[in-house]
Design an enzyme around this catalytic site. Sequence first.
Site, mmCIF file in Angstrom:
data_model
loop_
_atom_site.group_PDB
_atom_site.id
_atom_site.type_symbol
_atom_site.label_atom_id
_atom_site.label_comp_id
_atom_site.label_asym_id
_atom_site.label_seq_id
_atom_site.Cartn_x
_atom_site.Cartn_y
_atom_site.Cartn_z
ATOM 1 N N ASP A 61 150.281 56.869 -22.234
ATOM 2 C CA ASP A 61 151.703 56.877 -21.864
ATOM 3 C C ASP A 61 152.600 56.403 -22.996
ATOM 4 O O ASP A 61 152.151 55.769 -23.948
ATOM 5 C CB ASP A 61 151.938 55.999 -20.624
ATOM 6 C CG ASP A 61 151.541 54.553 -20.850
ATOM 7 O OD1 ASP A 61 150.510 54.306 -21.503
ATOM 8 O OD2 ASP A 61 152.282 53.657 -20.405
ATOM 9 N N GLU A 111 149.897 51.951 -19.769
ATOM 10 C CA GLU A 111 149.838 50.657 -20.471
ATOM 11 C C GLU A 111 151.171 49.970 -20.446
ATOM 12 O O GLU A 111 151.287 48.769 -20.246
ATOM 13 C CB GLU A 111 149.390 50.894 -21.925
ATOM 14 C CG GLU A 111 149.109 49.616 -22.703
ATOM 15 C CD GLU A 111 150.267 49.098 -23.540
ATOM 16 O OE1 GLU A 111 150.128 48.013 -24.113
ATOM 17 O OE2 GLU A 111 151.337 49.739 -23.617
HETATM 18 ZN ZN LIG Z 1 151.541 50.618 -27.113
#
Ligand SMILES: [Zn+2]
Length: 484
Positions: free
Chosen positions: A79, A146
Amino acid sequence: MSDEILKLNPQLVWKYFYQISKIPHPSGKEAALAEAVCSWADSAGCTVDKDRAGNLRIKIPATEGHEKAPSVAIQAHLDMVCEKNTDTQFNFDTDPLQLRIVDGWVMATDTTLGADNGIGLAMGLALMEDPSCIHGPLEVLCTLDEETGLNGALNLAPSWLESNIMINTDTEDEGLFIIGCAGGADTDIYLPIEREAYDGNVFRLTVKGLKGGHSGMEINQNLGNAIHHLCNAIENLQLEAEIRLIDIRGGDKHNAIPREAEAVFASDGSLPALALSVKGLEIIMCKCLTAKEQDASLVISAASAEATPMTADSTTKVVRMLKAIPHGVVTMSIDIPLLVETSTNLANVRTKENEVIVLTSSRSSNPELLNNILGQISAVGKLAGARVNTHTGYPPWEPDFDSALIAPAKQLYSEMFNKSPEFNVIHAGLEGGIIKSRYPSLDVISFGPNIESPHSPSERTEIQSVENIYRFLCAFLTRIQINS
Ligand SMILES: [Zn+2]
């Protein structure tokens, strides 16, 4: 412009980075990119599988003759943070990023670039079809989500990875090797309030113009916390007038130091008298701030009431509790110079009809010290009569200075670039630590190319540095897998 990107070296890395940039992949919406990664792996003759959380693992076979070498995992998150300039029309759910080259750096037009961590992902993918890199068996681990909460790593399947060594690619300074990071946990505090009719003038008091910053990496800068400054001002105004809070709000995300905060309150004071006091309080506030934040302002204006004011008791309780919640550096490391060991961020406050809700975010590289600061915050909340919810959080990655990866990384980097690299621990969360907590025998190191201003539309990555780090990655794999 795409032609120019595709001509950059190493071409395989830029080819994949370019393809990644064309597929929208905000946090939580990585499905299309995950699907593309699977089909690229398939075309390259690699196997790919998924754990229950949706993390991907690509298996890249060893260079012929090196099948018996120890396996190494290369990890990147799928992401990206989506930020654009306010006047830009751009839909991160549908629009491809517009890459461009400016002065030796690649950036995106008016948006984040997603080099954090797309360039690390591109390096892992490039290894699928790079015959010039001599390596043993590889696993490319692509984690989900994340940026909003390290969720892919937190839910990573146990007993899945086959490697005992992992390279995390989410570091943004060439020549810096990260070998440890802080753990962290958030706390929600729910303070009940009572309201009663109060006949007074209504005002809005606003703190603005603070710099804010990352609550981990920049907590050592003594940046002002807008919520604390607002509460200091309210407490001072209470010395000369009746103050009945109606609403108090400030801050944004858990990992950002609050830049702005405001309170709406009813009072028996008059605007001219309160404004005079506020001028004086603004000077005092600025004396607490460093030279970087002298543009900060404290302003009062007339407002209208949108709810019944809180009682005198609730007003005092809210202000005192917010003032008592700690913010900033709590302990410095004794072992590692200049490393913040423990810190906490009073991140956000908002007001509902019957309660004031506060969010804090704490970090430490020592799990016991993390528990201590969480306990202190919880105690403050409970003293005020609040309900406190301490989240489980994520564990620190405690540095292993005896890691078998440090010596070869140091030697190889010095040989290749004629300068010694730095090995350090950071005061922020990295997936490496979380993954290590699931796989305790995993030896982890993190490195990556220069990326400036990640998480902002000015994000850019240096072309030469991408080439250096990819060359280093290949040589490092050869050294630790084949020549060890
Ligand atoms: Zn990162």
